[in-house]
Design an enzyme around this catalytic site. Structure first.
Site, PDB file in Angstrom:
ATOM      1  N   GLU A   1     -41.241-126.577 -21.276  1.00  0.00           N
ATOM      2  CA  GLU A   1     -42.018-126.467 -19.886  1.00  0.00           C
ATOM      3  C   GLU A   1     -42.775-124.867 -19.985  1.00  0.00           C
ATOM      4  OE1 GLU A   1     -43.022-128.175 -17.251  1.00  0.00           O
ATOM      5  OE2 GLU A   1     -42.553-129.755 -18.437  1.00  0.00           O
ATOM      6  N   GLY A   2     -42.098-123.954 -20.789  1.00  0.00           N
ATOM      7  CA  GLY A   2     -42.872-122.525 -20.927  1.00  0.00           C
ATOM      8  C   GLY A   2     -44.069-122.630 -21.248  1.00  0.00           C
ATOM      9  N   HIS A   3     -44.148-123.104 -22.607  1.00  0.00           N
ATOM     10  CA  HIS A   3     -45.428-123.464 -23.288  1.00  0.00           C
ATOM     11  C   HIS A   3     -46.316-124.311 -22.499  1.00  0.00           C
ATOM     12  CE1 HIS A   3     -42.630-123.027 -26.988  1.00  0.00           C
ATOM     13  NE2 HIS A   3     -43.413-121.970 -27.099  1.00  0.00           N
TER      14      HIS A   3
ATOM     15  N   GLN B   1     -45.136-114.051 -19.913  1.00  0.00           N
ATOM     16  CA  GLN B   1     -44.446-112.892 -19.713  1.00  0.00           C
ATOM     17  C   GLN B   1     -43.086-112.662 -20.351  1.00  0.00           C
ATOM     18  OE1 GLN B   1     -45.508-110.086 -18.079  1.00  0.00           O
ATOM     19  NE2 GLN B   1     -43.378-108.967 -17.906  1.00  0.00           N
TER      20      GLN B   1
ATOM     21  N   GLY C   1     -44.251-123.587 -31.731  1.00  0.00           N
ATOM     22  CA  GLY C   1     -43.878-124.936 -31.773  1.00  0.00           C
ATOM     23  C   GLY C   1     -42.446-125.235 -30.961  1.00  0.00           C
TER      24      GLY C   1
HETATM   25  P1  AMP Z   1     -43.288-118.971 -29.007  1.00  0.00           P
HETATM   26  O1  AMP Z   1     -43.389-120.497 -29.405  1.00  0.00           O
HETATM   27  O2  AMP Z   1     -41.895-118.560 -28.751  1.00  0.00           O
HETATM   28  O3  AMP Z   1     -43.964-117.932 -29.953  1.00  0.00           O
HETATM   29  O4  AMP Z   1     -43.836-118.683 -27.631  1.00  0.00           O
HETATM   30  C1  AMP Z   1     -45.284-119.097 -27.443  1.00  0.00           C
HETATM   31  C2  AMP Z   1     -46.082-118.532 -26.185  1.00  0.00           C
HETATM   32  O5  AMP Z   1     -45.307-119.229 -25.263  1.00  0.00           O
HETATM   33  C3  AMP Z   1     -45.784-117.125 -26.002  1.00  0.00           C
HETATM   34  O6  AMP Z   1     -46.962-116.590 -25.519  1.00  0.00           O
HETATM   35  C4  AMP Z   1     -44.478-116.769 -25.273  1.00  0.00           C
HETATM   36  O7  AMP Z   1     -44.477-115.738 -24.435  1.00  0.00           O
HETATM   37  C5  AMP Z   1     -44.710-118.142 -24.057  1.00  0.00           C
HETATM   38  N1  AMP Z   1     -43.480-118.652 -23.638  1.00  0.00           N
HETATM   39  C6  AMP Z   1     -42.254-118.746 -24.169  1.00  0.00           C
HETATM   40  N2  AMP Z   1     -41.175-119.022 -23.633  1.00  0.00           N
HETATM   41  C7  AMP Z   1     -41.780-119.021 -22.206  1.00  0.00           C
HETATM   42  C8  AMP Z   1     -41.452-119.220 -20.903  1.00  0.00           C
HETATM   43  N3  AMP Z   1     -40.080-119.543 -20.567  1.00  0.00           N
HETATM   44  N4  AMP Z   1     -42.340-118.816 -19.933  1.00  0.00           N
HETATM   45  C9  AMP Z   1     -43.523-118.558 -20.045  1.00  0.00           C
HETATM   46  N5  AMP Z   1     -44.056-118.529 -21.496  1.00  0.00           N
HETATM   47  C10 AMP Z   1     -43.241-118.646 -22.364  1.00  0.00           C
END
Ligand code: AMP
Length: 279
Positions: free
Chosen positions: A32-34, A145, A28
């Site tokens: 933008e990455g998510h 990544q 959560g």
């Molecule tokens: P998290 O909510 O931090 O557990 O992330 C969920 C998913 O989003 C994981 O597969 C992360 O690697 C991916 N993610 C988080 N930040 C980024 C980002 N800046 N760019 C690409 N994917 C991301």
């Protein structure tokens, strides 16, 4: 968009989703990455499912579980805007009821880098992702990544445990100044935020030296340190030049490598990486 909090509802709603189902696990506080992962999943599947679950078992006792940022309503609005079909948002007691005692340990690939500095972290990740894969039964699962070792652990686990799904790893999304997007960036003070792009600057410097012909792993590690040393707020925990699949540290001449690091900027621990490869 359907939002479910209990296993029974999840199973019923999952059965109704047209396949293939693309799935991405998140904690959560979406950025933008998510959303780049959501868009990729949307473009490759008939249905998209997202989990929002701050997984307590991947946090160490000294880590930021209680402080981890949360904003479910904002997350749901963003996912709705991206055309997500199903959101799985369980309570910790639903995922880990009293008596829970079964764990998934992915051995060698969990050991170095993040695994070494965050004991138990990847056991928590592998266990929760196994449970999520069973519950959601996707045809494709999307990871960033940004968390390179996590992606390697999940790939290994998916192969070893015969999950019938494709793991898709998507590029790191960055702020305009190069800082990798992360829910934890919200912890950065104004001064820390100004200092934080030094991680990517260091990675780019090593990458461009490699492109100019430098192949020595130790020299590449030195370049990473030299750039990080220019920023007084940056305190590196590790810098690494490793095999991108096994994550073992490399020495001597390299042709393909994962450059990665964990760096404290003030009190905030940031990670970043790039993969370099002979053209
Ligand atoms: P998290 O909510 O931090 O557990 O992330 C969920 C998913 O989003 C994981 O597969 C992360 O690697 C991916 N993610 C988080 N930040 C980024 C980002 N800046 N760019 C690409 N994917 C991301």
């Amino acid at each position: 968009m359907i939002v479910v909090h209990e296993f029974g509802r999840l199973r019923a709603e999952r059965k109704r989703l047209p396949e293939p189902v693309g799935f991405l696990p998140t904690m959560g506080y979406l950025h933008e990455g998510h959303l780049s992962l959501v868009r990729r999943a949307r473009s490759e599947n008939r249905s998209v499912a997202v989990s929002i679950f701050v997984n307590p078992t991947q946090f160490g006792p000294q880590e930021d579980l209680a402080a981890y940022p949360r904003d479910l309503n904002r997350d749901l609005a963003l996912l709705e805007g991206e055309g997500v079909d199903l959101v799985w948002n369980p309570e910790p007691e639903t995922m880990y009821p009293p008596g829970f005692q079964t764990w998934v340990a992915v051995e060698e690939v969990s050991q170095g880098l993040e695994g070494e500095r965050r004991p138990g972290h990847f056991r928590g990740v592998a266990t929760v992702v196994t449970k999520l894969f069973h519950a959601v039964a996707p045809q494709r699962a999307y990871f960033g990544q940004k968390d390179a070792q996590q992606a390697a652990v999940i790939r290994r686990m998916t192969a070893d445990l015969d999950f019938d799904l494709e793991v898709v790893v998507c590029p790191t999304v960055r702020e305009p100044d190069g800082l990798a997007m992360s829910s934890r960036n919200t912890y950065l003070s104004v001064e820390d935020r100004r200092a934080a792009p030094v991680l990517y600057r260091a990675l780019k410097a090593a990458e461009s030296t490699f492109a100019d012909g430098e192949r020595d792993a130790q020299r590449l590690r030195e370049i990473l340190h030299e750039i990080l040393d220019q920023e007084p707020r940056a305190k590196p925990q590790y810098v690494s030049v490793a095999d991108p699949d096994t994550l073992t540290e490399l020495n001597g001449q390299v042709t393909r490598a994962l450059l990665s690091m964990a760096v404290f900027i003030g009190k905030t621990r940031l990670i970043d990486n790039v993969v370099i490869e002979n053209q």
